[in-house]
Write a protein that holds these residues in place. Structure first.
Motif, short mmCIF file in Angstrom:
data_model
loop_
_atom_site.label_atom_id
_atom_site.label_comp_id
_atom_site.label_asym_id
_atom_site.label_seq_id
_atom_site.Cartn_x
_atom_site.Cartn_y
_atom_site.Cartn_z
N GLY A 137 0.81 -1.21 0.00
CA GLY A 137 0.00 0.00 0.00
C GLY A 137 0.84 1.26 0.00
N ALA A 138 1.93 1.25 0.79
CA ALA A 138 2.82 2.41 0.83
C ALA A 138 3.47 2.65 -0.54
N LEU A 139 3.85 1.57 -1.21
CA LEU A 139 4.46 1.71 -2.53
C LEU A 139 3.46 2.19 -3.57
N VAL A 140 2.21 1.79 -3.42
CA VAL A 140 1.17 2.27 -4.34
C VAL A 140 0.99 3.77 -4.20
N LEU A 141 1.00 4.26 -2.95
CA LEU A 141 0.80 5.69 -2.72
C LEU A 141 1.99 6.51 -3.21
N ASP A 142 3.20 6.07 -2.89
CA ASP A 142 4.39 6.83 -3.30
C ASP A 142 5.61 5.92 -3.24
N PRO A 143 6.02 5.32 -4.36
CA PRO A 143 7.15 4.39 -4.33
C PRO A 143 8.49 5.05 -4.08
N THR A 144 8.56 6.37 -4.20
CA THR A 144 9.85 7.06 -4.03
C THR A 144 10.01 7.67 -2.64
N LYS A 145 9.08 7.41 -1.74
CA LYS A 145 9.17 7.92 -0.38
C LYS A 145 9.61 6.81 0.56
N PRO A 146 10.75 6.96 1.25
CA PRO A 146 11.18 5.95 2.21
C PRO A 146 10.15 5.76 3.31
N THR A 147 9.83 4.51 3.62
CA THR A 147 8.78 4.21 4.58
C THR A 147 9.26 3.18 5.59
N VAL A 148 8.93 3.40 6.87
CA VAL A 148 9.25 2.43 7.91
C VAL A 148 8.08 2.35 8.87
N GLY A 149 8.02 1.27 9.65
CA GLY A 149 7.02 1.16 10.70
C GLY A 149 6.20 -0.11 10.62
N ALA A 150 5.72 -0.53 11.79
CA ALA A 150 4.93 -1.76 11.90
C ALA A 150 3.43 -1.51 11.78
N SER A 151 3.03 -0.30 11.39
CA SER A 151 1.62 0.05 11.40
C SER A 151 0.79 -0.86 10.51
N GLY A 152 1.30 -1.20 9.32
CA GLY A 152 0.54 -2.06 8.42
C GLY A 152 0.23 -3.41 9.04
N ALA A 153 1.25 -4.03 9.64
CA ALA A 153 1.05 -5.33 10.28
C ALA A 153 0.10 -5.22 11.47
#
Length: 238
Positions: A137-153
Protein backbone atom coordinates in the motif's frame (compact mmCIF):
# COMPACT_ATOMS: atom_id res chain seq x y z
CA UNK A 1 -12.52 -25.79 24.28
CA UNK A 2 -14.41 -26.93 21.18
CA UNK A 3 -15.66 -24.63 18.36
CA UNK A 4 -19.45 -24.63 18.15
CA UNK A 5 -22.05 -22.58 16.21
CA UNK A 6 -22.62 -20.47 19.32
CA UNK A 7 -18.96 -19.96 20.16
CA UNK A 8 -16.44 -21.96 22.21
CA UNK A 9 -17.82 -24.74 24.37
CA UNK A 10 -16.17 -27.02 26.89
CA UNK A 11 -15.75 -30.68 25.82
CA UNK A 12 -18.47 -31.88 28.20
CA UNK A 13 -21.07 -29.67 26.48
CA UNK A 14 -19.82 -29.66 22.90
CA UNK A 15 -21.84 -32.69 21.87
CA UNK A 16 -18.78 -34.13 20.12
CA UNK A 17 -17.10 -37.42 21.04
CA UNK A 18 -13.86 -37.27 22.97
CA UNK A 19 -11.09 -39.83 23.17
CA UNK A 20 -7.33 -40.38 23.32
CA UNK A 21 -6.81 -39.51 19.66
CA UNK A 22 -8.86 -36.31 19.92
CA UNK A 23 -7.14 -35.23 23.14
CA UNK A 24 -3.67 -35.87 21.68
CA UNK A 25 -4.55 -33.88 18.55
CA UNK A 26 -5.78 -31.04 20.76
CA UNK A 27 -2.55 -31.13 22.76
CA UNK A 28 -0.44 -30.91 19.60
CA UNK A 29 -2.62 -28.09 18.29
CA UNK A 30 -2.29 -26.22 21.57
CA UNK A 31 1.49 -26.67 21.50
CA UNK A 32 1.57 -25.12 18.02
CA UNK A 33 -0.95 -22.35 18.65
CA UNK A 34 -0.20 -21.68 22.28
CA UNK A 35 -1.35 -19.01 24.69
CA UNK A 36 0.25 -16.28 26.74
CA UNK A 37 0.93 -13.87 23.86
CA UNK A 38 4.41 -15.34 23.32
CA UNK A 39 4.59 -14.30 19.66
CA UNK A 40 3.36 -10.81 20.50
CA UNK A 41 6.07 -10.46 23.15
CA UNK A 42 8.75 -11.74 20.76
CA UNK A 43 7.64 -9.31 18.05
CA UNK A 44 7.73 -6.41 20.49
CA UNK A 45 11.18 -7.50 21.68
CA UNK A 46 12.49 -7.71 18.10
CA UNK A 47 11.11 -4.27 17.25
CA UNK A 48 12.69 -2.74 20.35
CA UNK A 49 16.01 -4.50 19.71
CA UNK A 50 16.15 -3.27 16.12
CA UNK A 51 15.25 0.24 17.28
CA UNK A 52 18.06 0.26 19.85
CA UNK A 53 20.53 -0.88 17.16
CA UNK A 54 19.42 1.73 14.63
CA UNK A 55 19.35 4.45 17.30
CA UNK A 56 22.93 3.59 18.31
CA UNK A 57 24.03 3.56 14.67
CA UNK A 58 22.18 6.79 13.95
CA UNK A 59 22.04 10.12 15.78
CA UNK A 60 20.23 9.03 18.94
CA UNK A 61 16.87 7.82 20.21
CA UNK A 62 14.82 10.18 18.07
CA UNK A 63 16.99 9.94 14.98
CA UNK A 64 17.74 6.30 14.14
CA UNK A 65 19.84 5.54 11.10
CA UNK A 66 22.99 3.74 10.08
CA UNK A 67 23.70 0.74 7.90
CA UNK A 68 20.90 -1.49 9.20
CA UNK A 69 18.31 1.25 8.80
CA UNK A 70 19.38 1.92 5.21
CA UNK A 71 19.50 -1.80 4.41
CA UNK A 72 15.99 -2.47 5.74
CA UNK A 73 13.85 0.60 4.95
CA UNK A 74 11.18 0.42 2.26
CA UNK A 75 12.10 2.36 -0.89
CA UNK A 76 10.58 1.59 -4.26
CA UNK A 77 13.69 1.91 -6.46
CA UNK A 78 15.64 -0.42 -4.14
CA UNK A 79 12.82 -2.97 -4.22
CA UNK A 80 12.79 -2.74 -8.02
CA UNK A 81 16.51 -3.54 -7.99
CA UNK A 82 15.79 -6.81 -6.17
CA UNK A 83 15.70 -5.84 -2.47
CA UNK A 84 12.41 -7.65 -1.88
CA UNK A 85 13.21 -8.29 1.79
CA UNK A 86 12.48 -4.62 2.45
CA UNK A 87 8.76 -5.38 2.18
CA UNK A 88 9.08 -7.16 5.54
CA UNK A 89 12.13 -5.64 7.21
CA UNK A 90 10.73 -2.11 6.98
CA UNK A 91 8.04 -3.22 9.45
CA UNK A 92 10.75 -3.63 12.12
CA UNK A 93 12.10 -0.08 11.72
CA UNK A 94 10.73 3.05 13.37
CA UNK A 95 11.47 6.72 12.84
CA UNK A 96 11.32 8.02 16.43
CA UNK A 97 10.75 7.09 20.05
CA UNK A 98 7.12 8.23 19.83
CA UNK A 99 6.64 6.18 16.66
CA UNK A 100 7.81 2.89 18.17
CA UNK A 101 6.16 3.64 21.51
CA UNK A 102 2.74 4.09 19.93
CA UNK A 103 3.09 1.07 17.67
CA UNK A 104 4.32 -1.26 20.39
CA UNK A 105 1.58 -0.16 22.78
CA UNK A 106 -1.03 -0.88 20.13
CA UNK A 107 0.60 -4.22 19.27
CA UNK A 108 0.49 -5.22 22.94
CA UNK A 109 -3.11 -4.05 23.29
CA UNK A 110 -4.48 -5.85 20.23
CA UNK A 111 -1.88 -8.55 19.59
CA UNK A 112 -2.23 -10.50 22.82
CA UNK A 113 -5.99 -11.14 22.60
CA UNK A 114 -5.88 -11.86 18.86
CA UNK A 115 -2.96 -14.26 19.29
CA UNK A 116 -4.80 -16.07 22.06
CA UNK A 117 -7.82 -16.46 19.77
CA UNK A 118 -6.04 -17.35 16.53
CA UNK A 119 -3.09 -19.27 17.97
CA UNK A 120 0.59 -18.57 17.42
CA UNK A 121 0.89 -19.99 13.92
CA UNK A 122 -2.08 -18.23 12.38
CA UNK A 123 -1.36 -15.01 14.29
CA UNK A 124 2.19 -14.89 12.95
CA UNK A 125 0.95 -15.60 9.44
CA UNK A 126 -1.61 -12.79 9.59
CA UNK A 127 0.97 -10.40 11.04
CA UNK A 128 3.58 -10.93 8.34
CA UNK A 129 1.13 -10.98 5.45
CA UNK A 130 -0.45 -7.79 6.78
CA UNK A 131 3.03 -6.27 6.93
CA UNK A 132 3.50 -7.18 3.26
CA UNK A 133 0.13 -5.65 2.42
CA UNK A 134 1.04 -2.47 4.28
CA UNK A 135 4.30 -2.19 2.36
CA UNK A 136 2.45 -2.75 -0.91
CA UNK A 137 0.00 0.00 0.00
CA UNK A 138 2.82 2.41 0.83
CA UNK A 139 4.46 1.71 -2.53
CA UNK A 140 1.17 2.27 -4.34
CA UNK A 141 0.80 5.69 -2.72
CA UNK A 142 4.39 6.83 -3.30
CA UNK A 143 7.15 4.39 -4.33
CA UNK A 144 9.85 7.06 -4.03
CA UNK A 145 9.17 7.92 -0.38
CA UNK A 146 11.18 5.95 2.21
CA UNK A 147 8.78 4.21 4.58
CA UNK A 148 9.25 2.43 7.91
CA UNK A 149 7.02 1.16 10.70
CA UNK A 150 4.93 -1.76 11.90
CA UNK A 151 1.62 0.05 11.40
CA UNK A 152 0.54 -2.06 8.42
CA UNK A 153 1.05 -5.33 10.28
CA UNK A 154 -0.60 -3.98 13.43
CA UNK A 155 -3.67 -2.71 11.61
CA UNK A 156 -3.84 -6.11 9.95
CA UNK A 157 -4.15 -7.63 13.42
CA UNK A 158 -6.90 -5.13 14.18
CA UNK A 159 -8.63 -6.18 10.96
CA UNK A 160 -8.44 -9.79 12.08
CA UNK A 161 -10.03 -8.79 15.39
CA UNK A 162 -12.83 -7.06 13.50
CA UNK A 163 -13.63 -10.20 11.49
CA UNK A 164 -13.61 -12.40 14.59
CA UNK A 165 -15.83 -9.99 16.49
CA UNK A 166 -18.29 -9.98 13.59
CA UNK A 167 -18.29 -13.77 14.07
CA UNK A 168 -19.20 -13.29 17.74
CA UNK A 169 -15.70 -13.94 19.07
CA UNK A 170 -15.16 -10.71 21.01
CA UNK A 171 -11.39 -10.75 21.28
CA UNK A 172 -11.23 -7.01 22.02
CA UNK A 173 -14.40 -6.88 24.04
CA UNK A 174 -16.43 -5.81 21.01
CA UNK A 175 -14.35 -2.65 20.48
CA UNK A 176 -12.61 -3.52 17.19
CA UNK A 177 -15.15 -1.77 14.96
CA UNK A 178 -15.14 1.29 17.21
CA UNK A 179 -11.35 1.48 17.13
CA UNK A 180 -11.26 1.26 13.34
CA UNK A 181 -14.14 3.69 12.86
CA UNK A 182 -12.66 6.17 15.28
CA UNK A 183 -9.28 6.08 13.58
CA UNK A 184 -10.75 6.41 10.09
CA UNK A 185 -13.03 9.23 11.24
CA UNK A 186 -10.09 11.04 12.81
CA UNK A 187 -8.04 10.51 9.66
CA UNK A 188 -10.77 12.02 7.47
CA UNK A 189 -11.22 14.93 9.88
CA UNK A 190 -7.50 15.67 9.93
CA UNK A 191 -7.30 15.57 6.13
CA UNK A 192 -10.27 17.91 5.70
CA UNK A 193 -8.99 20.38 8.31
CA UNK A 194 -5.54 20.54 6.75
CA UNK A 195 -7.00 20.93 3.27
CA UNK A 196 -9.01 23.88 4.56
CA UNK A 197 -5.95 25.41 6.23
CA UNK A 198 -4.02 25.11 2.96
CA UNK A 199 -6.97 26.59 1.01
CA UNK A 200 -7.26 23.28 -0.82
CA UNK A 201 -3.73 23.33 -2.15
CA UNK A 202 -3.48 27.02 -3.01
CA UNK A 203 -1.34 27.71 0.06
CA UNK A 204 0.72 25.94 2.73
CA UNK A 205 -1.11 24.49 5.71
CA UNK A 206 1.73 25.35 8.13
CA UNK A 207 2.77 28.78 6.89
CA UNK A 208 -0.22 30.41 5.21
CA UNK A 209 -2.31 32.92 7.12
CA UNK A 210 -5.37 31.19 8.47
CA UNK A 211 -7.81 34.05 8.23
CA UNK A 212 -11.49 34.06 9.09
CA UNK A 213 -12.36 31.74 6.22
CA UNK A 214 -9.82 29.21 7.38
CA UNK A 215 -11.15 29.25 10.93
CA UNK A 216 -14.69 29.03 9.63
CA UNK A 217 -13.74 26.08 7.42
CA UNK A 218 -12.16 24.13 10.27
CA UNK A 219 -15.16 24.85 12.49
CA UNK A 220 -17.31 23.70 9.58
CA UNK A 221 -15.54 20.32 9.64
CA UNK A 222 -16.32 20.11 13.35
CA UNK A 223 -19.98 20.99 12.76
CA UNK A 224 -20.14 18.44 9.96
CA UNK A 225 -18.79 15.80 12.36
CA UNK A 226 -21.48 16.70 14.89
CA UNK A 227 -24.14 16.52 12.17
CA UNK A 228 -22.93 13.08 11.03
CA UNK A 229 -22.94 11.87 14.64
CA UNK A 230 -26.46 13.24 15.18
CA UNK A 231 -27.83 11.64 12.00
CA UNK A 232 -26.31 8.33 13.04
CA UNK A 233 -27.75 8.25 16.56
CA UNK A 234 -31.06 10.11 16.28
CA UNK A 235 -33.02 6.89 15.82
CA UNK A 236 -31.71 5.53 19.12
CA UNK A 237 -33.30 8.17 21.36
CA UNK A 238 -35.43 6.69 24.13
Amino acid sequence: MTPAPVGQRCPEHSGKPQGVRRVSMGARRTAFEGTGALVTKVLIGLNVLVYVITASQGAGLNSPGGSLFMKWLLYGPFVADGDWWRLITAAFLHASLLHIGFNMYFLWFAGGPVEAALGRGRFLLVYFVSGLSGSAGALVLDPTKPTVGASGAIFGILGAALVMERQRNFVLGGSALGLIGGHIGGLIGGILCTLVLSRFGRGHAAYSRIGLWGIAGVLGVGLLSIAVAYLRVRGYAS
